[in-house]
Design an enzyme around this catalytic site. Structure first.
Site, PDB file in Angstrom:
ATOM      1  N   SER A 196       0.448  -1.439   0.444  1.00 38.83           N
ATOM      2  CA  SER A 196      -0.159   0.517  -0.032  1.00 38.83           C
ATOM      3  C   SER A 196       1.198   1.522  -0.153  1.00 38.83           C
ATOM      4  O   SER A 196       1.831   0.962  -0.757  1.00 38.83           O
ATOM      5  CB  SER A 196      -0.773   0.095   0.778  1.00 38.83           C
ATOM      6  OG  SER A 196      -1.895   0.894   0.893  1.00 38.83           O
ATOM      7  N   HIS A 226      -7.116  -5.396  -1.310  1.00 40.34           N
ATOM      8  CA  HIS A 226      -6.325  -4.575  -1.269  1.00 40.34           C
ATOM      9  C   HIS A 226      -5.209  -5.212  -0.007  1.00 40.34           C
ATOM     10  O   HIS A 226      -3.932  -4.998   0.582  1.00 40.34           O
ATOM     11  CB  HIS A 226      -6.606  -3.276  -0.512  1.00 40.34           C
ATOM     12  CG  HIS A 226      -5.607  -2.317  -0.637  1.00 40.34           C
ATOM     13  ND1 HIS A 226      -4.388  -1.896  -1.425  1.00 40.34           N
ATOM     14  CD2 HIS A 226      -5.032  -1.702   0.519  1.00 40.34           C
ATOM     15  CE1 HIS A 226      -2.670  -1.398  -1.001  1.00 40.34           C
ATOM     16  NE2 HIS A 226      -3.579  -0.950  -0.275  1.00 40.34           N
ATOM     17  N   ASP A 236      -8.074  -5.195  -6.799  1.00 37.22           N
ATOM     18  CA  ASP A 236      -7.163  -4.246  -6.125  1.00 37.22           C
ATOM     19  C   ASP A 236      -7.836  -2.697  -6.159  1.00 37.22           C
ATOM     20  O   ASP A 236      -7.142  -2.008  -7.786  1.00 37.22           O
ATOM     21  CB  ASP A 236      -6.029  -4.384  -5.391  1.00 37.22           C
ATOM     22  CG  ASP A 236      -5.652  -3.369  -4.331  1.00 37.22           C
ATOM     23  OD1 ASP A 236      -6.106  -2.171  -3.995  1.00 37.22           O
ATOM     24  OD2 ASP A 236      -4.141  -3.989  -4.060  1.00 37.22           O
TER      25      ASP A 236
END
Ligand SMILES: *[C@@H]1O[C@H](CO)[C@@H](O)[C@H](O)[C@H]1NC(C)=O
Ligand SMILES: *[C@@H]1O[C@H](CO)[C@@H](O)[C@H](O)[C@H]1NC(C)=O
Length: 309
Positions: free
Chosen positions: A173, A281, A228
């Site tokens: 991330s 994600h 994602d």
């Protein structure tokens, strides 16, 4: 509020694939066993960056209280620096030696700001001296700037002691975006670094992506899980916000909560694939953010459900 945010994100991700993106070309070939093993191994270091026991106790072994980094726990590691919530940004992570695998690993996370970042549509870029005409996201750069001294010193110290260890930067991330900047910064000062990112947003412009994709000073592996949302951001808008991704992309085709094998990863040469699923994600080989209750809670709130999968 949550719905407004999600809609804004949806609109943006739609924008990013409208008109500009090349059609997704998925090669038939899957990754080699060697690459697969590396992708799944360094995911565990990225997962470990979420675990609190690795955020402020330098000179200890890397562990994961949620038991999602078995291979890292099996290795002989010792952290050289651990950092949390640097002054302004929330850069958190560690640098460790791994004597079993002859590695110096930099792992980053950035969870507190993920929703602020997306919701505030803070996509401003600034020039960076790592490569010519390179521009990177101001916020990610600020995160790196805050921790760079400690990180670079730790890497240099470890290299002096273990000259044959390979340097690897990793993160998930926003942590993946910071790891990307870290890799570029180190490559610029002649330190070879391999880079592994998972579900990272775009961090800079075309020149930046190209610089990172050149392999003179290390390989770059950018992993994206099917659907994602985060890797579709920031949207790529020519001239105004020319955000681009390091290519190729290693694209995981399996659903959430499913074990990933080498056959499930496709190499996508012009990949900017992703989608609209926030929960996906958090699933990269395993529940990558499992040690961070906060990020799970935020995602549950965004998807309006008590369970992630
Ligand atoms: C770091 O770990 C401590 C517990 O050791 C925890 O209280 C703190 O919130 C953690 N910091 C971050 C940024 O996660
Ligand atoms: C780690 O952070 C926690 C909470 O912020 C604090 O109580 C603890 O003393 C810290 N440990 C070290 C070694 O700094």
């Amino acid at each position: 509020m949550a719905i407004t945010k999600s809609l804004a994100l949806l609109a943006l991700s739609g924008l990013s694939s409208f008109g500009f993106a090349a059609p997704l070309e998925v090669r038939d070939d899957t990754v080699s066993t060697d690459v697969f093993e590396k992708l799944s191994f360094f995911e565990q270091y990225a997962a470990a960056a979420y675990c609190q026991e690795n955020n402020n106790s330098t000179d200890t072994k890397v562990t994961c209280s949620e038991k999602n980094c078995d291979s890292v726990e099996a290795a002989d590691t010792n952290t050289l620096t651990e950092f949390e919530n640097s002054k302004k940004t929330d850069a958190t992570g560690f640098v460790t030696t791994d004597s079993t695998n002859k590695l110096i690993v930099l792992a980053f996370r950035g969870s507190k700001s993920i929703d602020n970042w997306a919701a505030n549509l803070d996509f401003q870029m600034e020039d960076v001296s790592f490569c010519s005409d390179c521009r990177v996201h101001s916020g990610f750069l600020e995160s790196w700037n805050e921790v760079q001294d400690g990180v670079i010193n730790a890497v240099k110290g470890a290299q002096a002691e273990f000259p044959d260890f390979k340097v690897v930067a990793t993160g998930h991330s926003l942590g993946g975006a910071v790891a990307t900047i870290a890799a570029a910064a180190l490559r610029t000062i002649d330190i070879s670094v391999d880079l592994y990112t998972y579900g990272a947003p775009k961090s800079g412009n075309d020149e930046w992506a190209e610089f990172l994709g050149s392999t003179d000073k290390g390989m770059s592996f950018r992993v994206v899980h099917k659907h994602d949302l985060i890797p579709t951001l920031p949207p790529s808008i020519p001239f105004f916000m020319p955000y681009a991704h390091v290519q190729p992309e290693y694209y995981i085709t399996t659903d959430n909560n499913v074990e990933v094998t080498a056959n499930d990863i496709k190499v996508v040469p012009d990949g900017d694939d992703g989608g609209i699923d926030i929960a996906s994600h958090l699933w990269y080989f395993n529940h990558i953010s499992a040690c961070d209750g906060l990020i799970d809670m935020k995602v549950k709130r965004m998807i309006g459900s008590d369970s992630l999968w």
